[in-house]
Structure formats: structure tokens, C-alpha cells
Scaffold this motif. Structure first.
Motif, PDB file in Angstrom:
ATOM      1  N   MET A  33       0.840  -1.192   0.000  1.00  0.00           N
ATOM      2  CA  MET A  33       0.000   0.000   0.000  1.00  0.00           C
ATOM      3  C   MET A  33       0.876   1.243   0.000  1.00  0.00           C
ATOM      4  O   MET A  33       1.999   1.227   0.534  1.00  0.00           O
ATOM      5  N   GLY A  34       0.356   2.304  -0.580  1.00  0.00           N
ATOM      6  CA  GLY A  34       1.121   3.546  -0.622  1.00  0.00           C
ATOM      7  C   GLY A  34       0.257   4.749  -0.316  1.00  0.00           C
ATOM      8  O   GLY A  34      -0.960   4.722  -0.508  1.00  0.00           O
ATOM      9  N   TRP A  35       0.906   5.766   0.186  1.00  0.00           N
ATOM     10  CA  TRP A  35       0.295   7.084   0.341  1.00  0.00           C
ATOM     11  C   TRP A  35       1.037   8.047  -0.588  1.00  0.00           C
ATOM     12  O   TRP A  35       2.271   8.121  -0.556  1.00  0.00           O
ATOM     13  N   PHE A  36       0.263   8.753  -1.387  1.00  0.00           N
ATOM     14  CA  PHE A  36       0.794   9.781  -2.267  1.00  0.00           C
ATOM     15  C   PHE A  36       0.137  11.112  -1.893  1.00  0.00           C
ATOM     16  O   PHE A  36      -0.852  11.134  -1.166  1.00  0.00           O
ATOM     17  N   ARG A  37       0.683  12.186  -2.422  1.00  0.00           N
ATOM     18  CA  ARG A  37       0.043  13.481  -2.242  1.00  0.00           C
ATOM     19  C   ARG A  37       0.220  14.306  -3.499  1.00  0.00           C
ATOM     20  O   ARG A  37       1.177  14.119  -4.259  1.00  0.00           O
ATOM     21  N   GLY A  41      -1.058  22.365  -8.833  1.00  0.00           N
ATOM     22  CA  GLY A  41      -0.017  22.748  -9.775  1.00  0.00           C
ATOM     23  C   GLY A  41       1.246  21.917  -9.714  1.00  0.00           C
ATOM     24  O   GLY A  41       2.212  22.212 -10.416  1.00  0.00           O
ATOM     25  N   LYS A  42       1.219  20.885  -8.881  1.00  0.00           N
ATOM     26  CA  LYS A  42       2.411  20.045  -8.742  1.00  0.00           C
ATOM     27  C   LYS A  42       2.094  18.604  -9.104  1.00  0.00           C
ATOM     28  O   LYS A  42       0.938  18.187  -9.109  1.00  0.00           O
ATOM     29  N   GLU A  43       3.128  17.865  -9.370  1.00  0.00           N
ATOM     30  CA  GLU A  43       2.953  16.455  -9.702  1.00  0.00           C
ATOM     31  C   GLU A  43       2.668  15.647  -8.441  1.00  0.00           C
ATOM     32  O   GLU A  43       3.059  16.015  -7.331  1.00  0.00           O
ATOM     33  N   ARG A  44       2.004  14.537  -8.642  1.00  0.00           N
ATOM     34  CA  ARG A  44       1.762  13.618  -7.539  1.00  0.00           C
ATOM     35  C   ARG A  44       3.097  13.022  -7.084  1.00  0.00           C
ATOM     36  O   ARG A  44       3.939  12.679  -7.911  1.00  0.00           O
ATOM     37  N   GLU A  45       3.272  12.891  -5.789  1.00  0.00           N
ATOM     38  CA  GLU A  45       4.522  12.347  -5.280  1.00  0.00           C
ATOM     39  C   GLU A  45       4.259  11.327  -4.180  1.00  0.00           C
ATOM     40  O   GLU A  45       3.276  11.401  -3.451  1.00  0.00           O
ATOM     41  N   ILE A  46       5.171  10.388  -4.094  1.00  0.00           N
ATOM     42  CA  ILE A  46       5.088   9.371  -3.040  1.00  0.00           C
ATOM     43  C   ILE A  46       5.364  10.011  -1.687  1.00  0.00           C
ATOM     44  O   ILE A  46       6.210  10.918  -1.573  1.00  0.00           O
ATOM     45  N   VAL A  47       4.635   9.569  -0.695  1.00  0.00           N
ATOM     46  CA  VAL A  47       4.883   9.984   0.677  1.00  0.00           C
ATOM     47  C   VAL A  47       5.465   8.819   1.467  1.00  0.00           C
ATOM     48  O   VAL A  47       6.513   8.936   2.095  1.00  0.00           O
ATOM     49  N   ALA A  48       4.769   7.673   1.388  1.00  0.00           N
ATOM     50  CA  ALA A  48       5.218   6.492   2.125  1.00  0.00           C
ATOM     51  C   ALA A  48       4.574   5.262   1.519  1.00  0.00           C
ATOM     52  O   ALA A  48       3.509   5.342   0.909  1.00  0.00           O
ATOM     53  N   GLY A  65      11.134  10.689   9.166  1.00  0.00           N
ATOM     54  CA  GLY A  65      11.327  11.280  10.485  1.00  0.00           C
ATOM     55  C   GLY A  65      10.116  12.004  11.033  1.00  0.00           C
ATOM     56  O   GLY A  65      10.068  12.314  12.233  1.00  0.00           O
ATOM     57  N   ARG A  66       9.145  12.283  10.186  1.00  0.00           N
ATOM     58  CA  ARG A  66       7.938  12.985  10.650  1.00  0.00           C
ATOM     59  C   ARG A  66       6.682  12.146  10.483  1.00  0.00           C
ATOM     60  O   ARG A  66       5.726  12.280  11.254  1.00  0.00           O
ATOM     61  N   PHE A  67       6.653  11.314   9.447  1.00  0.00           N
ATOM     62  CA  PHE A  67       5.466  10.525   9.143  1.00  0.00           C
ATOM     63  C   PHE A  67       5.737   9.046   9.404  1.00  0.00           C
ATOM     64  O   PHE A  67       6.865   8.578   9.238  1.00  0.00           O
ATOM     65  N   THR A  68       4.689   8.324   9.769  1.00  0.00           N
ATOM     66  CA  THR A  68       4.795   6.886   9.998  1.00  0.00           C
ATOM     67  C   THR A  68       3.630   6.183   9.329  1.00  0.00           C
ATOM     68  O   THR A  68       2.470   6.520   9.579  1.00  0.00           O
ATOM     69  N   VAL A  69       3.949   5.213   8.490  1.00  0.00           N
ATOM     70  CA  VAL A  69       2.913   4.414   7.831  1.00  0.00           C
ATOM     71  C   VAL A  69       2.810   3.068   8.534  1.00  0.00           C
ATOM     72  O   VAL A  69       3.825   2.476   8.932  1.00  0.00           O
ATOM     73  N   SER A  70       1.597   2.596   8.691  1.00  0.00           N
ATOM     74  CA  SER A  70       1.364   1.299   9.323  1.00  0.00           C
ATOM     75  C   SER A  70       0.110   0.682   8.725  1.00  0.00           C
ATOM     76  O   SER A  70      -0.641   1.353   8.005  1.00  0.00           O
ATOM     77  N   ARG A  71      -0.114  -0.574   9.029  1.00  0.00           N
ATOM     78  CA  ARG A  71      -1.313  -1.241   8.509  1.00  0.00           C
ATOM     79  C   ARG A  71      -1.820  -2.267   9.502  1.00  0.00           C
ATOM     80  O   ARG A  71      -1.052  -2.797  10.313  1.00  0.00           O
ATOM     81  N   CYS A  95      -4.497   7.300  -0.950  1.00  0.00           N
ATOM     82  CA  CYS A  95      -3.952   5.969  -0.701  1.00  0.00           C
ATOM     83  C   CYS A  95      -4.129   5.130  -1.969  1.00  0.00           C
ATOM     84  O   CYS A  95      -5.023   5.383  -2.777  1.00  0.00           O
ATOM     85  N   ALA A  96      -3.245   4.172  -2.119  1.00  0.00           N
ATOM     86  CA  ALA A  96      -3.245   3.347  -3.317  1.00  0.00           C
ATOM     87  C   ALA A  96      -2.837   1.924  -2.967  1.00  0.00           C
ATOM     88  O   ALA A  96      -2.053   1.702  -2.039  1.00  0.00           O
ATOM     89  N   ALA A  97      -3.340   0.984  -3.732  1.00  0.00           N
ATOM     90  CA  ALA A  97      -3.039  -0.426  -3.538  1.00  0.00           C
ATOM     91  C   ALA A  97      -2.307  -0.969  -4.759  1.00  0.00           C
ATOM     92  O   ALA A  97      -2.651  -0.626  -5.897  1.00  0.00           O
ATOM     93  N   SER A  98      -1.325  -1.798  -4.494  1.00  0.00           N
ATOM     94  CA  SER A  98      -0.484  -2.332  -5.556  1.00  0.00           C
ATOM     95  C   SER A  98      -0.717  -3.829  -5.732  1.00  0.00           C
ATOM     96  O   SER A  98      -1.123  -4.515  -4.799  1.00  0.00           O
ATOM     97  N   ASP A  99      -0.401  -4.325  -6.913  1.00  0.00           N
ATOM     98  CA  ASP A  99      -0.387  -5.761  -7.135  1.00  0.00           C
ATOM     99  C   ASP A  99       0.912  -6.385  -6.632  1.00  0.00           C
ATOM    100  O   ASP A  99       1.035  -7.608  -6.565  1.00  0.00           O
TER     101      ASP A  99
END
Length: 123
Positions: A33-37, A41-48, A65-71, A95-99
Motif C-alpha cells: 500500500m502507498g500514500w501519495f500526495r 499545480g504540482k505532480e503527484r509524489e510518493i509519501v510512504a 522522520g515525521r510521518f509513519t505508515v502502518s497497517r 492511498c493506493a493499492a499495488s499488485d
């Protein structure tokens, strides 16, 4: 797979927010799983991103150092805990899901996307 993100809002600089993404379907636990933002006017970018088991995570330099991803696979939920928020963190968070099972950092590796939740950080 359908994804529903929530938890965004307006927060002052230095504050915290906790984003959640709930997935439908029985294959959540097999997917990275991923979080993007995406800011205006800006491109989508990966966060975690996080592996299927939660054992491996990756972060962008801006998030490290500032964000934490968990599931929680029992609840079909992936969470992004954000602390020390800055005005430049203002964006729609998706949020996005990957194969794939391992954390992925490129958009093309994700086939399923939620609708996004707005995060606004005031100075």
C-alpha cells in the motif's frame, strides 16, 4: 479493490494528523500500500509505502522522520500518522493499492486509488 481515505483537515504548522484508508475486498493483506500526495499545480509524489505484511516501509525524504505508515490487515486499514506538519505538506493525500507485495514508490505500480483527503497546514 475499493479504497476510502479519511482523516484530513486543517491544522496549524507543527500539528499532527492521522490519515486512514480502508480497503474493501479480500486481497488487501496481499498487497503493498502507498500514500501519495498532490498539491495544486504540482505532480503527484510518493509519501510512504508499506509491504503486504507491514514489515517493510519506505518514505520520501520529506516524510522521513515525521510521518509513519502502518497497517492492520485484520481491519483492512492502512494509516499515515503525520507529525510536525509544515505548510508545504498541504495537499490532497491519496492511498493506493499495488499488485506487488513490496513497497513501491512509483505511481505506475499502483492499480487502485482512493478518492483522496485534503490536508491543509496553516502557518
Amino acid at each position: 479493490v475499493q479504497l476510502q481515505a479519511s482523516g484530513g483537515g486543517l491544522v496549524q504548522a507543527g500539528g499532527s494528523l492521522r490519515l486512514s484508508c480502508v480497503a474493501s475486498g479480500s486481497t488487501f493483506s496481499a498487497r503493498a500500500m502507498g500514500w501519495f500526495r498532490q498539491a495544486p499545480g504540482k505532480e503527484r509524489e510518493i509519501v510512504a509505502a508499506i509491504s503486504w505484511s507491514g514489515g517493510n516501509t519506505v518514505y520520501s525524504d520529506r516524510a522521513k522522520g515525521r510521518f509513519t505508515v502502518s497497517r492492520d490487515n485484520a481491519k483492512n486499514t492502512v494509516t499515515l500518522q503525520m507529525t510536525g506538519l509544515k505548510p508545504e505538506d498541504t495537499a490532497v493525500y491519496l492511498c493506493a493499492a499495488s499488485d506487488f507485495t513490496t513497497p513501491q514508490t512509483t505511481e505506475g505500480r499502483y492499480g487502485y486509488w482512493g478518492q483522496g483527503t485534503q490536508v491543509t497546514v496553516s502557518s
